[in-house]
Write a protein that holds these residues in place. Structure first.
Motif, PDB file in Angstrom:
ATOM      1  N   ARG A  60       0.831  -1.163  -0.016  1.00 32.03           N
ATOM      2  CA  ARG A  60      -0.129  -0.104   0.063  1.00 32.03           C
ATOM      3  C   ARG A  60       0.727   1.181   0.044  1.00 32.03           C
ATOM      4  NH1 ARG A  60      -2.144  -1.412   5.826  1.00 32.03           N
ATOM      5  NH2 ARG A  60      -2.750  -3.121   4.640  1.00 32.03           N
ATOM      6  N   GLY A  61       0.503   2.141  -0.849  1.00 32.89           N
ATOM      7  CA  GLY A  61       1.153   3.512  -1.010  1.00 32.89           C
ATOM      8  C   GLY A  61       2.592   3.598  -1.910  1.00 32.89           C
ATOM      9  N   ARG A  62       3.003   2.212  -1.920  1.00 28.92           N
ATOM     10  CA  ARG A  62       3.999   2.151  -2.852  1.00 28.92           C
ATOM     11  C   ARG A  62       3.784   2.509  -4.280  1.00 28.92           C
ATOM     12  NH1 ARG A  62       7.486  -2.676  -0.221  1.00 28.92           N
ATOM     13  NH2 ARG A  62       7.720  -1.970   1.884  1.00 28.92           N
ATOM     14  N   ARG A  63       4.889   2.747  -5.289  1.00 28.11           N
ATOM     15  CA  ARG A  63       4.518   2.995  -6.459  1.00 28.11           C
ATOM     16  C   ARG A  63       4.795   1.599  -7.376  1.00 28.11           C
ATOM     17  NH1 ARG A  63       4.685   7.873  -8.712  1.00 28.11           N
ATOM     18  NH2 ARG A  63       5.360   7.473 -10.605  1.00 28.11           N
ATOM     19  N   VAL A  64       3.656   1.292  -8.242  1.00 26.63           N
ATOM     20  CA  VAL A  64       3.532   0.272  -8.946  1.00 26.63           C
ATOM     21  C   VAL A  64       5.170   0.237 -10.005  1.00 26.63           C
ATOM     22  CG1 VAL A  64       2.390  -0.797 -10.700  1.00 26.63           C
ATOM     23  CG2 VAL A  64       1.300   0.032  -8.910  1.00 26.63           C
ATOM     24  N   PRO A  65       5.792  -0.733  -9.935  1.00 26.75           N
ATOM     25  CA  PRO A  65       7.037  -0.703 -10.909  1.00 26.75           C
ATOM     26  C   PRO A  65       6.414  -0.506 -12.304  1.00 26.75           C
ATOM     27  CG  PRO A  65       7.143  -2.628  -9.366  1.00 26.75           C
ATOM     28  CD  PRO A  65       5.691  -1.939  -9.211  1.00 26.75           C
ATOM     29  N   ARG A  66       6.970   0.330 -13.014  1.00 26.26           N
ATOM     30  CA  ARG A  66       6.496   0.554 -14.313  1.00 26.26           C
ATOM     31  C   ARG A  66       6.974  -0.419 -15.277  1.00 26.26           C
ATOM     32  NH1 ARG A  66       9.915   4.196 -17.921  1.00 26.26           N
ATOM     33  NH2 ARG A  66      11.193   4.254 -16.096  1.00 26.26           N
ATOM     34  N   ARG A  67       7.994  -0.926 -15.002  1.00 25.22           N
ATOM     35  CA  ARG A  67       8.615  -2.035 -15.977  1.00 25.22           C
ATOM     36  C   ARG A  67       7.787  -3.225 -15.955  1.00 25.22           C
ATOM     37  NH1 ARG A  67      14.861  -0.560 -15.671  1.00 25.22           N
ATOM     38  NH2 ARG A  67      14.613   1.064 -17.259  1.00 25.22           N
ATOM     39  N   ALA A  68       7.427  -3.625 -14.598  1.00 24.74           N
ATOM     40  CA  ALA A  68       6.600  -4.806 -14.332  1.00 24.74           C
ATOM     41  C   ALA A  68       5.321  -4.770 -15.247  1.00 24.74           C
ATOM     42  CB  ALA A  68       6.627  -5.015 -12.952  1.00 24.74           C
ATOM     43  N   ALA A  69       4.633  -3.543 -14.862  1.00 32.84           N
ATOM     44  CA  ALA A  69       3.246  -3.380 -15.194  1.00 32.84           C
ATOM     45  C   ALA A  69       3.156  -3.376 -16.678  1.00 32.84           C
ATOM     46  CB  ALA A  69       2.736  -1.992 -14.785  1.00 32.84           C
ATOM     47  N   VAL A  70       4.341  -2.836 -17.475  1.00 35.49           N
ATOM     48  CA  VAL A  70       4.365  -2.846 -18.959  1.00 35.49           C
ATOM     49  C   VAL A  70       4.744  -4.159 -19.294  1.00 35.49           C
ATOM     50  CG1 VAL A  70       5.516  -1.673 -20.995  1.00 35.49           C
ATOM     51  CG2 VAL A  70       4.832  -0.269 -19.055  1.00 35.49           C
ATOM     52  N   LEU A  71       5.496  -4.866 -18.696  1.00 42.17           N
ATOM     53  CA  LEU A  71       5.889  -6.126 -19.170  1.00 42.17           C
ATOM     54  C   LEU A  71       4.783  -7.120 -19.197  1.00 42.17           C
ATOM     55  CD1 LEU A  71       8.248  -8.123 -20.276  1.00 42.17           C
ATOM     56  CD2 LEU A  71       8.755  -8.586 -17.791  1.00 42.17           C
ATOM     57  N   LEU A  72       3.971  -7.060 -18.071  1.00 45.44           N
ATOM     58  CA  LEU A  72       2.861  -8.047 -17.918  1.00 45.44           C
ATOM     59  C   LEU A  72       1.783  -7.719 -18.793  1.00 45.44           C
ATOM     60  CD1 LEU A  72       2.522  -8.366 -14.121  1.00 45.44           C
ATOM     61  CD2 LEU A  72       3.041 -10.133 -15.478  1.00 45.44           C
ATOM     62  N   ALA A  73       1.694  -6.276 -19.083  1.00 47.43           N
ATOM     63  CA  ALA A  73       0.716  -5.979 -20.089  1.00 47.43           C
ATOM     64  C   ALA A  73       1.058  -6.188 -21.694  1.00 47.43           C
ATOM     65  CB  ALA A  73       0.507  -4.452 -19.819  1.00 47.43           C
ATOM     66  N   LEU A 137      -2.643   0.434 -24.633  1.00 43.84           N
ATOM     67  CA  LEU A 137      -2.667   0.940 -23.382  1.00 43.84           C
ATOM     68  C   LEU A 137      -1.373   0.910 -22.810  1.00 43.84           C
ATOM     69  CD1 LEU A 137      -6.030  -0.471 -21.788  1.00 43.84           C
ATOM     70  CD2 LEU A 137      -5.351   1.813 -22.222  1.00 43.84           C
ATOM     71  N   ALA A 138      -0.467  -0.288 -22.933  1.00 42.74           N
ATOM     72  CA  ALA A 138       0.785  -0.257 -22.372  1.00 42.74           C
ATOM     73  C   ALA A 138       1.624   0.715 -22.894  1.00 42.74           C
ATOM     74  CB  ALA A 138       1.329  -1.887 -22.723  1.00 42.74           C
ATOM     75  N   VAL A 139       1.445   0.812 -24.122  1.00 45.03           N
ATOM     76  CA  VAL A 139       2.396   1.896 -24.520  1.00 45.03           C
ATOM     77  C   VAL A 139       2.203   3.196 -24.024  1.00 45.03           C
ATOM     78  CG1 VAL A 139       3.197   3.098 -26.716  1.00 45.03           C
ATOM     79  CG2 VAL A 139       3.046   0.710 -26.771  1.00 45.03           C
ATOM     80  N   ALA A 140       0.810   3.672 -23.830  1.00 43.43           N
ATOM     81  CA  ALA A 140       0.523   4.804 -23.353  1.00 43.43           C
ATOM     82  C   ALA A 140       0.904   4.906 -22.023  1.00 43.43           C
ATOM     83  CB  ALA A 140      -1.098   5.212 -23.540  1.00 43.43           C
ATOM     84  N   ARG A 144       3.514   7.831 -20.399  1.00 40.72           N
ATOM     85  CA  ARG A 144       3.035   8.669 -19.398  1.00 40.72           C
ATOM     86  C   ARG A 144       3.917   8.489 -18.014  1.00 40.72           C
ATOM     87  NH1 ARG A 144      -1.444   6.442 -18.492  1.00 40.72           N
ATOM     88  NH2 ARG A 144      -1.148   5.908 -16.349  1.00 40.72           N
ATOM     89  N   ARG A 145       4.107   7.286 -17.787  1.00 38.07           N
ATOM     90  CA  ARG A 145       4.817   7.109 -16.528  1.00 38.07           C
ATOM     91  C   ARG A 145       6.352   7.601 -16.729  1.00 38.07           C
ATOM     92  NH1 ARG A 145       3.424   3.122 -12.693  1.00 38.07           N
ATOM     93  NH2 ARG A 145       5.336   3.918 -11.742  1.00 38.07           N
ATOM     94  N   SER A 146       7.004   7.359 -17.828  1.00 42.04           N
ATOM     95  CA  SER A 146       8.293   7.779 -18.194  1.00 42.04           C
ATOM     96  C   SER A 146       8.417   9.107 -18.067  1.00 42.04           C
ATOM     97  CB  SER A 146       8.669   7.337 -19.537  1.00 42.04           C
ATOM     98  OG  SER A 146       8.860   5.736 -19.474  1.00 42.04           O
ATOM     99  N   ALA A 147       7.651   9.949 -18.735  1.00 48.01           N
ATOM    100  CA  ALA A 147       7.374  11.483 -18.700  1.00 48.01           C
ATOM    101  C   ALA A 147       7.287  11.962 -17.333  1.00 48.01           C
ATOM    102  CB  ALA A 147       6.219  12.028 -19.620  1.00 48.01           C
ATOM    103  N   ALA A 148       6.521  11.264 -16.482  1.00 51.83           N
ATOM    104  CA  ALA A 148       6.224  11.737 -15.118  1.00 51.83           C
ATOM    105  C   ALA A 148       7.505  11.597 -14.350  1.00 51.83           C
ATOM    106  CB  ALA A 148       5.014  10.977 -14.406  1.00 51.83           C
TER     107      ALA A 148
END
Length: 155
Positions: A60-73, A137-140, A144-148
Motif C-alpha cells: 500500500r502506498g508504494r509505486r507500481v513498478p513501471r517496467r513490471a506493469a508494462v511487461l505483464l501488459a 494501453l501498455a505503450v501509453a 505517461r509514466r516515463s514522462a512523469a
C-alpha cells in the motif's frame, strides 16, 4: 468492453440442457476470469495502476513498478493477439474447432447460420481487438509514466 459481449453470450449456454456441473462451472469461471483479466487493464489508466491501493497489504502506498506493469501488459497483449488470431483462422477459415476436429456440429453457432450465427459473431468479434487495445494501453502507460518520472518535482 471487448470481453463483455462474449462473456454474456456464454452464460446462457452454461445453463442450457446437456451440460454437466463441471462444464457449467467451467463456462461460468471462464466468463468471470475473462472479465477480471480485462478489468486489470483499467490499472493502466487509473491511479491504482501507479500507486498500490491501501487495501493491498505490504504494498500500500508504494509505486507500481513501471517496467513490471508494462511487461505483464505486453505479454498479455501479445498472447491475446496471437490466441484470438489463431482461433479466428482455425475456426472460420479452416473450419476446425479448438480441439482440432475438422467438422463442427450443425448446431454450432458459427455454422448454424441465421440469427444465431450473426449473434455469435457479433459477440465474439470484439475479442480480436482485446490484445491490440491492451498493447496500445501498455505503450501509453509507459510513455505517461516515463514522462512523469523525468519531470522534476516542485519543492
Amino acid at each position: 468492453m471487448t470481453v463483455l459481449p462474449s462473456s454474456i453470450w456464454r452464460l446462457p449456454a452454461a445453463f442450457g440442457d446437456g451440460l454437466g456441473l463441471g462444464e457449467r462451472a467451467y463456462v461460468v469461471s471462464l466468463s468471470v476470469l475473462s472479465e477480471i483479466f480485462a478489468f486489470t487493464a483499467i490499472g493502466l489508466i487509473a491511479r491504482w495502476g501507479e500507486v498500490f491501493p491501501r487495501w493491498i497489504p505490504f504494498l500500500r502506498g508504494r509505486r507500481v513498478p513501471r517496467r513490471a506493469a508494462v511487461l505483464l501488459a505486453a505479454i498479455g497483449a501479445a498472447s491475446l493477439t496471437l490466441l484470438f488470431s489463431l482461433l479466428l483462422i482455425a475456426s472460420e477459415v479452416r473450419g476446425t474447432t479448438i480441439r482440432g476436429g475438422d467438422d463442427l456440429p450443425a448446431d454450432y453457432p458459427s455454422q448454424a447460420g441465421g440469427w444465431e450465427a450473426a449473434w455469435f459473431h457479433f459477440c465474439y468479434a470484439p475479442l480480436i481487438l482485446w490484445g491490440p487495445l491492451l498493447g496500445v494501453l501498455a505503450v501509453a502507460y509507459w510513455k505517461r509514466r516515463s514522462a512523469a518520472e523525468r519531470t522534476p518535482v516542485a519543492a
